[in-house]
Design an enzyme around this catalytic site. Structure first.
Site, PDB file in Angstrom:
ATOM      1  N   ASP A  93       0.741  -1.198   0.025  1.00 42.84           N
ATOM      2  CA  ASP A  93       0.248   0.262   0.238  1.00 42.84           C
ATOM      3  C   ASP A  93       0.745   1.535  -0.397  1.00 42.84           C
ATOM      4  O   ASP A  93       1.922   1.173   0.279  1.00 42.84           O
ATOM      5  CB  ASP A  93      -0.548   0.449   1.261  1.00 42.84           C
ATOM      6  N   GLU A 153       0.122  -1.488   6.179  1.00 42.71           N
ATOM      7  CA  GLU A 153       1.117  -0.300   7.039  1.00 42.71           C
ATOM      8  C   GLU A 153       1.165   0.711   6.889  1.00 42.71           C
ATOM      9  O   GLU A 153       1.658   1.407   8.109  1.00 42.71           O
ATOM     10  CB  GLU A 153       2.574  -0.881   6.132  1.00 42.71           C
TER      11      GLU A 153
END
Length: 393
Positions: A93, A153
């Site tokens: 991400d 994350e």
């Protein structure tokens, strides 16, 4: 040459010829939007990674997640001995909203690449993939190697942390491919951090007619904020920051409600425990009669204490010198998933990805010439753990 030296030479020789393909793979990943909340985007990155690994005969397990991006775990088998594995980590991400790629996708100027997530951390994903592919050519490996690719994350690994803990269980070492520092160094220590939502309730009243009948949630929150900020201690590395506040219904109404978002940072796990206790005490106190406050943690990272990286960093630095570059360790106030594994007592090194800078901005970049040597250093470090296992602190 002994077995470890032969294996290292084989892996590094193969990686030496992969620069162009690494860059092509980086372009492919950067040109896929994958914001933390964009499950379709993070899963599209997963599709590509699975295809690359399976094409090279590397086993991949895909764990479907209902809301977050799917979890990917790739692995290479060892020689059958009961030896702890090495874990490589990376997140798919980025912080950039969906649609960013259409506005400014991957570009390149000489040996510098630009684009959303080019350093943090799609270049690290590519590095881990190619290290796996290099190690695949060493048969049999003296111990298993696993690689975990998570998808949240940047928002605190709320879904990914459980999978990180499971994948790290029994590991002899963890290497997290966050971007290398602009100095060329790796990360040997990180602060931990926790985010909180504070909610205060009070009692509404007309501020002119019946002011005394009210209980201002905003005033109660303001008093708490002053005390929360006073917990900051720069010498020890502890910081607190209320960065967002909301409250009230109108200028002339005593506020019946207020909220705040608190960010905290700390260097050690003991500091974390002490800080949380102090925060809870502040929240529990009734600053204004008739008000009440609650607090809820919304995300958090454990610290990566420098002691957990010392032995692994020494091993990495030795291999880097053999490959031809010098590297030091750096401490950073930013958090990462490396704190989770370090706090489990597993030797952990972070910032092993290609060198990059200006993360989370439109100017983010990656230095492409660092791809091959840093991939070689990771592969060589992993192989070196067979000859002389690390002693945990």
């Amino acid at each position: 040459m002994n077995d470890a030296e032969r294996m290292t030479a084989t892996a590094c020789d193969w990686l030496a010829g992969q620069q162009a393909e690494m860059v092509d793979c980086l372009k492919t990943l950067v040109d896929i939007d994958s914001n933390s909340y964009d499950k379709a985007g993070t899963d599209a990155v997963a599709d590509v990674i699975v295809g690359w690994l399976e094409a090279d005969g590397i086993d991949v397990k895909r764990i479907s997640r209902p809301e977050s991006g799917d979890i990917l775990e790739a692995w290479l088998e060892g020689d059958g001995s009961d030896a702890g594995h090495v874990l490589m980590m990376g997140h798919r991400d980025t912080v950039f909203p969906t649609g960013t790629v259409a506005e400014r996708g991957y570009t390149r100027q000489g040996d510098t690449a630009f684009g959303p997530g080019v350093a943090d951390m799609k270049s690290g994903l590519v590095l881990n993939i190619f290290v796996l592919r290099a190690l695949k050519r060493l048969s049999p490996l003296p111990f298993p190697v696993r690689a975990l690719f998570t998808a949240d994350e940047e928002i605190g690994s709320r879904d990914g942390t459980a999978f990180i803990r499971e994948a790290a269980s029994g590991a002899r070492a963890v290497l997290n491919a966050e971007p290398g520092r602009i100095s060329g160094n790796v990360v040997t220590g990180r602060k931990g951090g926790a985010a909180f939502l504070i909610e205060v309730t009070g009692k509404a009243a007309h501020s002119g007619v019946s002011h005394a009948d009210g209980a201002s949630a905003i005033e109660a929150l303001a008093r708490k904020i002053v005390r929360l900020h006073a917990l900051t201690d720069y010498d020890s590395g502890v910081t607190t920051n209320v960065g967002l506040i909301e409250g009230g219904v109108s200028r002339n109404t005593v506020a019946p409600s207020a909220t705040a978002q608190l960010d905290t940072r700390f260097v050690t796990n003991q500091q974390r425990l002490d800080l949380l206790a102090a925060i809870e005490a502040i929240i529990a106190e009734e600053d204004i009669p008739g008000t009440q406050a609650t607090i809820r943690q919304t995300s958090g990272f454990l610290p990566m204490e420098p002691a957990m990286s010392e032995g692994l960093f020494a091993r990495y630095r030795t291999q880097a010198e053999k490959i031809g570059f010098n590297v030091e360790g750096e401490f950073t106030g930013g958090c990462s998933d490396a704190g989770t594994t370090a706090s489990l007592g597993i030797p952990t090194l972070c910032g092993t990805g290609p060198v990059g800078a200006k993360m989370h901005t439109a100017d983010e970049y990656c230095r492409l010439e660092t791809f091959v040597p840093r991939a070689q250093a990771v592969a060589a470090t992993i192989v070196s753990l067979a000859a002389e296992p690390l002693v945990q602190p």
